[in-house]
Design an enzyme around this catalytic site. Structure first.
Site, mmCIF file in Angstrom:
data_model
loop_
_atom_site.group_PDB
_atom_site.id
_atom_site.type_symbol
_atom_site.label_atom_id
_atom_site.label_comp_id
_atom_site.label_asym_id
_atom_site.label_seq_id
_atom_site.Cartn_x
_atom_site.Cartn_y
_atom_site.Cartn_z
ATOM 1 N N ASP A 106 96.339 -12.070 32.419
ATOM 2 C CA ASP A 106 96.635 -11.001 31.470
ATOM 3 C C ASP A 106 95.446 -10.661 30.571
ATOM 4 O O ASP A 106 95.602 -10.107 29.487
ATOM 5 C CB ASP A 106 97.845 -11.364 30.609
ATOM 6 C CG ASP A 106 97.625 -12.647 29.812
ATOM 7 O OD1 ASP A 106 96.610 -13.330 30.071
ATOM 8 O OD2 ASP A 106 98.445 -12.951 28.937
ATOM 9 N N HIS B 233 68.415 -8.522 43.320
ATOM 10 C CA HIS B 233 69.538 -8.445 42.392
ATOM 11 C C HIS B 233 70.061 -9.838 42.075
ATOM 12 O O HIS B 233 71.263 -10.094 42.108
ATOM 13 C CB HIS B 233 70.646 -7.550 42.958
ATOM 14 C CG HIS B 233 70.309 -6.092 42.912
ATOM 15 N ND1 HIS B 233 71.074 -5.119 43.523
ATOM 16 C CD2 HIS B 233 69.280 -5.432 42.329
ATOM 17 C CE1 HIS B 233 70.533 -3.933 43.315
ATOM 18 N NE2 HIS B 233 69.443 -4.095 42.592
ATOM 19 N N ASP C 68 64.872 -8.182 34.541
ATOM 20 C CA ASP C 68 65.293 -6.794 34.724
ATOM 21 C C ASP C 68 66.582 -6.645 33.918
ATOM 22 O O ASP C 68 67.639 -7.127 34.325
ATOM 23 C CB ASP C 68 65.528 -6.513 36.206
ATOM 24 C CG ASP C 68 65.838 -5.049 36.496
ATOM 25 O OD1 ASP C 68 66.287 -4.343 35.573
ATOM 26 O OD2 ASP C 68 65.656 -4.615 37.651
ATOM 27 N N ASP D 127 66.718 0.522 30.997
ATOM 28 C CA ASP D 127 66.481 -0.231 32.243
ATOM 29 C C ASP D 127 65.001 -0.600 32.295
ATOM 30 O O ASP D 127 64.159 0.241 32.620
ATOM 31 C CB ASP D 127 66.875 0.630 33.447
ATOM 32 C CG ASP D 127 66.767 -0.114 34.770
ATOM 33 O OD1 ASP D 127 66.506 -1.327 34.764
ATOM 34 O OD2 ASP D 127 66.956 0.533 35.821
ATOM 35 N N HIS E 267 62.033 -1.785 48.229
ATOM 36 C CA HIS E 267 62.890 -0.791 47.573
ATOM 37 C C HIS E 267 62.099 0.454 47.206
ATOM 38 O O HIS E 267 60.867 0.509 47.326
ATOM 39 C CB HIS E 267 63.536 -1.397 46.318
ATOM 40 C CG HIS E 267 62.560 -1.959 45.319
ATOM 41 N ND1 HIS E 267 61.889 -1.174 44.408
ATOM 42 C CD2 HIS E 267 62.154 -3.236 45.088
ATOM 43 C CE1 HIS E 267 61.119 -1.939 43.657
ATOM 44 N NE2 HIS E 267 61.252 -3.197 44.051
ATOM 45 N N HIS F 52 64.689 5.723 40.397
ATOM 46 C CA HIS F 52 66.054 6.254 40.464
ATOM 47 C C HIS F 52 66.334 6.985 39.163
ATOM 48 O O HIS F 52 65.665 6.781 38.143
ATOM 49 C CB HIS F 52 67.086 5.141 40.720
ATOM 50 C CG HIS F 52 67.100 4.040 39.689
ATOM 51 N ND1 HIS F 52 67.664 4.179 38.432
ATOM 52 C CD2 HIS F 52 66.616 2.771 39.739
ATOM 53 C CE1 HIS F 52 67.537 3.048 37.761
ATOM 54 N NE2 HIS F 52 66.893 2.172 38.510
ATOM 55 N N HIS G 228 72.050 3.560 37.657
ATOM 56 C CA HIS G 228 71.645 4.339 38.824
ATOM 57 C C HIS G 228 72.400 5.658 38.698
ATOM 58 O O HIS G 228 73.505 5.816 39.218
ATOM 59 C CB HIS G 228 71.986 3.614 40.130
ATOM 60 C CG HIS G 228 71.112 2.432 40.381
ATOM 61 N ND1 HIS G 228 71.347 1.524 41.369
ATOM 62 C CD2 HIS G 228 69.978 2.001 39.771
ATOM 63 C CE1 HIS G 228 70.416 0.580 41.366
ATOM 64 N NE2 HIS G 228 69.569 0.859 40.392
ATOM 65 N N GLU H 211 59.334 1.760 38.996
ATOM 66 C CA GLU H 211 59.461 0.310 39.107
ATOM 67 C C GLU H 211 58.935 -0.269 40.429
ATOM 68 O O GLU H 211 59.702 -0.815 41.223
ATOM 69 C CB GLU H 211 60.918 -0.105 38.914
ATOM 70 C CG GLU H 211 61.923 0.646 39.773
ATOM 71 C CD GLU H 211 63.343 0.162 39.533
ATOM 72 O OE1 GLU H 211 63.589 -1.048 39.646
ATOM 73 O OE2 GLU H 211 64.205 1.014 39.255
ATOM 74 N N TYR I 288 57.013 -8.848 46.335
ATOM 75 C CA TYR I 288 57.822 -10.058 46.457
ATOM 76 C C TYR I 288 57.314 -10.818 47.675
ATOM 77 O O TYR I 288 57.503 -10.379 48.817
ATOM 78 C CB TYR I 288 59.300 -9.689 46.611
ATOM 79 C CG TYR I 288 59.720 -8.608 45.632
ATOM 80 C CD1 TYR I 288 60.137 -8.936 44.345
ATOM 81 C CD2 TYR I 288 59.641 -7.255 45.984
ATOM 82 C CE1 TYR I 288 60.479 -7.941 43.435
ATOM 83 C CE2 TYR I 288 59.978 -6.260 45.085
ATOM 84 C CZ TYR I 288 60.395 -6.604 43.809
ATOM 85 O OH TYR I 288 60.725 -5.610 42.914
ATOM 86 N N ARG J 136 57.837 -7.405 39.369
ATOM 87 C CA ARG J 136 58.250 -6.004 39.245
ATOM 88 C C ARG J 136 57.960 -5.563 37.820
ATOM 89 O O ARG J 136 58.129 -6.343 36.868
ATOM 90 C CB ARG J 136 59.737 -5.843 39.569
ATOM 91 C CG ARG J 136 60.212 -4.390 39.546
ATOM 92 C CD ARG J 136 61.559 -4.192 40.256
ATOM 93 N NE ARG J 136 62.684 -4.859 39.622
ATOM 94 C CZ ARG J 136 63.289 -5.936 40.123
ATOM 95 N NH1 ARG J 136 62.861 -6.481 41.266
ATOM 96 N NH2 ARG J 136 64.311 -6.491 39.496
ATOM 97 N N GLU K 289 58.793 -2.173 35.324
ATOM 98 C CA GLU K 289 59.629 -0.969 35.293
ATOM 99 C C GLU K 289 59.678 -0.379 33.887
ATOM 100 O O GLU K 289 59.884 -1.084 32.905
ATOM 101 C CB GLU K 289 61.046 -1.328 35.734
ATOM 102 C CG GLU K 289 62.050 -0.202 35.632
ATOM 103 C CD GLU K 289 63.445 -0.649 36.011
ATOM 104 O OE1 GLU K 289 64.269 0.212 36.371
ATOM 105 O OE2 GLU K 289 63.728 -1.876 35.937
#
Length: 445
Positions: free
Chosen positions: A47, A250, A267, A278, A357, A361, A368, A391, A395, A412, A414
């Site tokens: 609940d 991710h 990130d 972001d 990638h 975006h 996104h 970004e 890797y 990375r 960004e």
């Protein structure tokens, strides 16, 4: 002494929400209607529900913050073109979960033409949609489709009494998403704030980091700053990946220790009035880049800075991405991670082992964000008011055929960038990204 709290920008006004609804209706046939449900509460366990977050399209048109709402737009209706159904006033439930606006409060506070409580929805919905030939709704929303079919069936059953049921359904989502793509000045002010509080959170994480902490402890520092500065929390699940975890795009477990000599990739962005920040930064846990880390980092940084500088009206995201792929591939060859000619390695896709990638975006009410990336079959040219991320990353897998010094490094970088009439505005400029700046900040602790 408590940290500084940044001044809040002004919220979106009811006049702007009205103008958005007007702009949408102006694109519709006179005998049409829009049916758009808001978000519902989502059960977390038994609940207990997750904190409520309004559907982005519904928020864009109304600013209405409660669950279980339904918006109708009825072009040309004399009694009011916007109608909103909302939760019933209920003193017993409100004692547990908070005051509800009700129909009167919805009209007064949110500038809706007419409102009814949900107890009246069944009796009024078909009457309101009678004679509307095309019903615009989010066709990917099962609840909206079921409701539309129910109304159509009810009106069809009344046809002998003169009722006219909708003869067609059309998707409203694409129309709303095109509207959302270019931000207003009021939206940009909120996004500047989301970028600023996100930047402060990253600076805080850099100042806190040290070997022996857990990834989740840096996550706690980030998310404390988001809320301290008036945000609702993270705009998406925060990524804090130390060492090889940075190679998982991710990665959100955030449960590993931060090791001396490793990098950590963060990130994360704050959400403010539903608009997202972001940012990604990668930095050494102990405050000093190793030679190999610095070399790979400089490749990513150079590509990222060139890509940011390329943002302007008329250019496409595809062109920006192509430039990043060229720069990263050339850097990989220079460092011995790839061999041969730059264009040959681009053509055969070898670079994709290290760069998986896209470079950008859209950014806005969703991290996104919505809006087509192609227009009339071609990559979409940037326009003033669009907001995007830039970004690039590299890797390096921990594979035996790669130079040992680079194995398991993920990087990375960004930033959030708004397109202006003559170039760009970087909304996340307040967090360092050059090696000397990062090391100086961390050394200051």
């Amino acid at each position: 002494m408590h940290p500084e709290i940044l001044p809040r920008p002004a919220p979106i006004t009811n006049d702007e929400y009205r103008a958005r609804r007007r702009a949408l209706m102006d694109r519709l046939p006179a005998d049409s209607a829009v049916l758009l449900p808001g978000a519902a509460l989502v059960t977390r366990s038994r609940d207990s529900e997750f904190p409520f977050r309004q559907d982005s399209d519904f928020h864009y048109l109304t600013g209405f913050p409660e669950p279980e709402a339904l918006l109708l737009l009825l072009p040309g209706r004399e009694a009011g073109e916007s109608v909103l159904f909302c939760q019933d006033r209920d003193p017993t439930l409100e004692a547990w979960t908070g005051i509800r606006l009700g129909a009167e409060g919805t009209v007064r506070k949110h500038g809706i033409d007419q409102a009814f409580e949900n107890a009246e929805r069944e009796a009024r919905l078909a009457e309101l949609l009678d004679g509307r030939h095309t019903l615009y709704l989010p066709l990917g929303d099962a609840e909206a489709l079921a409701l539309a079919e129910e109304v159509r069936g009810e009106l069809a059953g009344r046809s002998r009494r003169g009722a006219v049921a909708p003869s067609a359904f059309a998707d409203v989502s694409e129309l709303i998403h095109e509207q959302r793509l270019c931000k207003s000045e009021a939206e940009l002010a909120l996004m500047r704030h989301a970028g600023a509080i996100s930047a402060r959170a990253h600076v805080r994480a850099m100042r806190t980091a040290r070997p022996g902490l857990m990834e989740r402890q840096l996550q706690a520092e980030l998310e404390h700053e988001f809320r301290w500065q008036g945000g609702s929390g993270p705009a998406y699940a925060s990524i804090v990946g130390g060492g090889i975890n940075a190679c998982v795009l991710h990665y959100i477990e955030n449960h590993a220790p931060l090791e001396d000599g490793a990098l950590v990739l963060i990130d994360a962005g704050g959400e403010f009035d539903l608009y997202a920040g972001d940012i990604t930064r990668t930095f050494p846990v102990n405050g000093r880049f190793s030679e190999a880390q610095r070399a790979l980092y400089e490749v990513v940084l150079a590509a990222q800075e060139r890509a940011v500088a390329a943002v302007r009206p008329g250019i496409t995201l595809a062109t920006i991405h192509e430039g990043v792929v060229h720069d990263l591939t050339a850097g990989l060859i220079e460092l011995g991670l790839l061999e041969g000619d730059v264009q040959a390695r681009i053509d055969d896709g070898s670079y994709k082992r290290f760069y998986l990638h896209s470079t950008s975006h859209w950014l806005g009410l969703d991290v996104h964000d919505v809006g087509a990336y192609r227009h009339e079959g071609q990559p979409r040219a940037l326009l003033p008011g669009m907001v995007l991320t830039v970004e690039p990353g590299l890797y390096v897998p921990a594979d035996d055929d790669l130079p040992e010094a680079f194995r398991g490094i993920g990087i990375r970088i960004e930033d959030d960038v708004a397109v202006t009439s003559d170039g760009r505005e970087v909304l996340t400029v307040d967090v360092p990204k050059r090696v000397a700046e990062i090391e100086a900040l961390m050394d200051s602790n």
